[in-house]
Design a protein around this motif. Structure first.
Motif, PDB file in Angstrom:
ATOM      1  N   LEU A   1       0.784  -1.212  -0.040  1.00 61.23           N
ATOM      2  CA  LEU A   1      -0.093  -0.009   0.117  1.00 61.23           C
ATOM      3  C   LEU A   1       0.901   1.278   0.021  1.00 61.23           C
ATOM      4  O   LEU A   1       0.596   2.268  -0.879  1.00 61.23           O
ATOM      5  N   LEU A   2       1.976   1.169   0.815  1.00 59.44           N
ATOM      6  CA  LEU A   2       2.594   2.488   0.836  1.00 59.44           C
ATOM      7  C   LEU A   2       3.659   2.740  -0.403  1.00 59.44           C
ATOM      8  O   LEU A   2       3.919   4.132  -0.496  1.00 59.44           O
ATOM      9  N   SER A   3       3.957   1.770  -1.109  1.00 60.33           N
ATOM     10  CA  SER A   3       4.553   1.902  -2.379  1.00 60.33           C
ATOM     11  C   SER A   3       3.992   2.425  -3.523  1.00 60.33           C
ATOM     12  O   SER A   3       4.336   2.675  -4.715  1.00 60.33           O
ATOM     13  N   LEU A   4       2.421   2.389  -3.377  1.00 58.98           N
ATOM     14  CA  LEU A   4       1.542   2.752  -4.768  1.00 58.98           C
ATOM     15  C   LEU A   4       1.840   3.974  -4.991  1.00 58.98           C
ATOM     16  O   LEU A   4       1.853   5.067  -4.369  1.00 58.98           O
ATOM     17  N   ASP A   5       1.803   4.196  -6.418  1.00 51.56           N
ATOM     18  CA  ASP A   5       1.995   5.606  -6.907  1.00 51.56           C
ATOM     19  C   ASP A   5       0.751   6.080  -7.419  1.00 51.56           C
ATOM     20  O   ASP A   5      -0.257   5.532  -7.708  1.00 51.56           O
TER      21      ASP A   5
ATOM     22  N   PRO B   1     -16.958  -3.307  -1.860  1.00 56.69           N
ATOM     23  CA  PRO B   1     -16.505  -2.576  -1.031  1.00 56.69           C
ATOM     24  C   PRO B   1     -17.257  -2.021   0.075  1.00 56.69           C
ATOM     25  O   PRO B   1     -18.567  -2.150  -0.355  1.00 56.69           O
ATOM     26  N   VAL B   2     -17.083  -1.866   1.392  1.00 55.10           N
ATOM     27  CA  VAL B   2     -18.055  -1.332   2.456  1.00 55.10           C
ATOM     28  C   VAL B   2     -18.911  -0.152   1.778  1.00 55.10           C
ATOM     29  O   VAL B   2     -20.079  -0.370   2.015  1.00 55.10           O
ATOM     30  N   ALA B   3     -18.404   0.665   1.018  1.00 59.35           N
ATOM     31  CA  ALA B   3     -19.111   1.872   0.659  1.00 59.35           C
ATOM     32  C   ALA B   3     -20.299   1.467  -0.476  1.00 59.35           C
ATOM     33  O   ALA B   3     -21.237   1.768  -0.706  1.00 59.35           O
TER      34      ALA B   3
ATOM     35  N   PRO C   1      -9.735   5.594  -0.396  1.00 62.91           N
ATOM     36  CA  PRO C   1      -9.090   4.038   0.070  1.00 62.91           C
ATOM     37  C   PRO C   1      -9.808   3.840   1.674  1.00 62.91           C
ATOM     38  O   PRO C   1      -9.831   4.846   2.459  1.00 62.91           O
ATOM     39  N   ASN C   2     -10.343   2.792   2.122  1.00 68.89           N
ATOM     40  CA  ASN C   2     -10.886   2.618   3.196  1.00 68.89           C
ATOM     41  C   ASN C   2     -10.182   1.416   3.938  1.00 68.89           C
ATOM     42  O   ASN C   2     -10.093   0.287   3.227  1.00 68.89           O
ATOM     43  N   LEU C   3      -9.820   1.480   5.255  1.00 68.01           N
ATOM     44  CA  LEU C   3      -9.226   0.283   5.804  1.00 68.01           C
ATOM     45  C   LEU C   3      -9.809  -0.926   5.898  1.00 68.01           C
ATOM     46  O   LEU C   3      -9.475  -2.089   6.030  1.00 68.01           O
ATOM     47  N   SER C   4     -11.319  -0.512   6.011  1.00 70.13           N
ATOM     48  CA  SER C   4     -12.172  -1.805   6.125  1.00 70.13           C
ATOM     49  C   SER C   4     -12.083  -2.754   4.902  1.00 70.13           C
ATOM     50  O   SER C   4     -12.282  -3.954   5.080  1.00 70.13           O
TER      51      SER C   4
ATOM     52  N   ASP D   1     -15.079   0.504  11.639  1.00 72.08           N
ATOM     53  CA  ASP D   1     -15.428   1.458  10.792  1.00 72.08           C
ATOM     54  C   ASP D   1     -14.549   2.750  11.127  1.00 72.08           C
ATOM     55  O   ASP D   1     -14.984   3.905  11.296  1.00 72.08           O
ATOM     56  N   LEU D   2     -13.232   2.557  11.064  1.00 71.84           N
ATOM     57  CA  LEU D   2     -12.309   3.461  11.518  1.00 71.84           C
ATOM     58  C   LEU D   2     -12.482   5.040  10.901  1.00 71.84           C
ATOM     59  O   LEU D   2     -12.137   5.788  11.435  1.00 71.84           O
ATOM     60  N   GLN D   3     -12.625   4.858   9.821  1.00 71.49           N
ATOM     61  CA  GLN D   3     -12.804   6.219   8.753  1.00 71.49           C
ATOM     62  C   GLN D   3     -14.081   6.465   8.856  1.00 71.49           C
ATOM     63  O   GLN D   3     -14.361   7.777   8.131  1.00 71.49           O
ATOM     64  N   GLY D   4     -15.037   5.980   9.273  1.00 72.61           N
ATOM     65  CA  GLY D   4     -16.638   6.314   9.303  1.00 72.61           C
ATOM     66  C   GLY D   4     -17.231   6.317   7.826  1.00 72.61           C
ATOM     67  O   GLY D   4     -18.369   7.106   7.642  1.00 72.61           O
TER      68      GLY D   4
END
Length: 320
Positions: free
Chosen positions: A68-72, A125-127, A239-242, A252-255
């Motif tokens: 995830l951290l290396s995605l451009d 996805p959750v959304a 981008p959603n952690l869930s 639901d950390l990001q609501g």
């Protein structure tokens, strides 16, 4: 065994978070949650080795976060670079989810054409779940009888050449209105993107329920729709952690789930109003998608049955 372990840790983590939120500070809570997640990842790595076939090559991933951290932000350039290094089929770890990258025309044909039914299903996805009444639309419904029924309705009945030709005058009118607007504002700054969005939105809403909404209400409804669609697409693209860590979905950390529920309820209110107005009007003098879908819902010809949930989900998909 591993699944039981994850469920036990997840339940314990939920109770621990509630307790610490009541009796402890935020720093301690974050530290303990991080430790537990690291423990879960370690156990998963130790128990999953040798239980799956060899995976395609791919860039080295980090614990917990994967790649995830290396995605451009320019994903097409990033994917091209990965393919150049690791070949036409490679893998990426997106949190706990694995993604397979296909960049060869022959492999794409295998996946998208020859074996399309095998790869047709995807994680919702959750959304997307909240926006489409539990994933009951043509985008997220699993491949099967229900999906084929929805596809038939969209392709043969709603988006056929005959139906699209019948709303040609509507499309022509909206394009002319946009051209007139741009002409009248010649020499002044104009937000072209916004005007194009308004043109497409007016065409879509006109096709959906143009015969239902009164002309004096159309501008108000269009303004409300613009705001809701803007918010909805924002959450769908966030981008959603869930989604990357399904075990965290309950928190639901990001609501995202909470906010999407609010938006979905507002959309549902609009749909209910339109449906009630269309049923009150009756008759066939003003044909639109909504009239056709209501007629299909009330008939017994559809197998599997076409429900009000399917109807609203299709309206939602056409909207965004």
């Amino acid at each position: 065994m591993t699944e039981l372990f994850f469920n036990a840790v997840s339940n314990g983590l939920s109770r621990l978070t509630t307790h610490l939120n009541t009796h402890g500070d935020a720093a301690t809570t974050i530290l303990i949650i991080t430790f537990v997640l690291s423990l879960i990842w370690l156990v998963w790595m130790l128990t999953s080795k040798g239980s799956h076939p060899p995976l395609p090559p791919g860039p080295r991933s980090l614990p917990l976060v994967g790649n995830l951290l290396s995605l451009d932000p320019e994903l097409h350039s990033y994917f091209a670079a990965v393919a150049k290094t690791y070949g036409p089929i490679s893998r990426l770890w997106l949190g706990k989810k694995m993604g397979i990258l296909i960049t060869s025309p022959d492999l794409a044909r295998e996946v998208l054409k020859l074996n399309d039914t095998i790869f047709a299903n995807r994680d919702v996805p959750v959304a997307g779940i909240e926006a489409t009444y539990g994933g009951n639309d043509i985008v997220w419904t699993p491949y099967g009888d229900q999906w084929r029924m929805l596809r038939k309705i969209c392709v043969r009945e709603m988006l056929s050449n005959h139906v699209l030709d019948s709303v040609y005058s509507l499309r022509r009118k909206e394009v002319r209105n946009t051209v007139n607007y741009l002409y009248n504002h010649a020499g002044s700054p104009v937000n072209v993107g916004e005007q194009m969005f308004l043109t497409v939105l007016n065409v879509i809403t006109g096709m959906m329920w143009g015969g239902t909404v009164k002309s004096e209400d159309r501008e108000r409804l269009g303004a409300e729709f613009r705001q809701l669609i803007s918010e909805l697409t924002g959450y769908l693209g966030m981008p959603n952690l869930s989604d990357f860590y399904p075990g965290l979905a309950r928190f639901d950390l990001q609501g995202v789930k909470k906010n999407m529920k609010v938006l979905a309820k507002r959309f549902d209110g609009i749909f209910e109003t339109m449906i009630e107005q269309r049923r009150t009007m009756g008759g066939d003098e003003n044909k639109d998608f909504l009239q056709f879908l209501l007629k299909l819902k009330d008939s017994e010809d559809s197998n599997p049955p076409f429900t009000i949930t399917h109807l609203k989900s299709l309206l939602m998909v056409i909207t965004y």
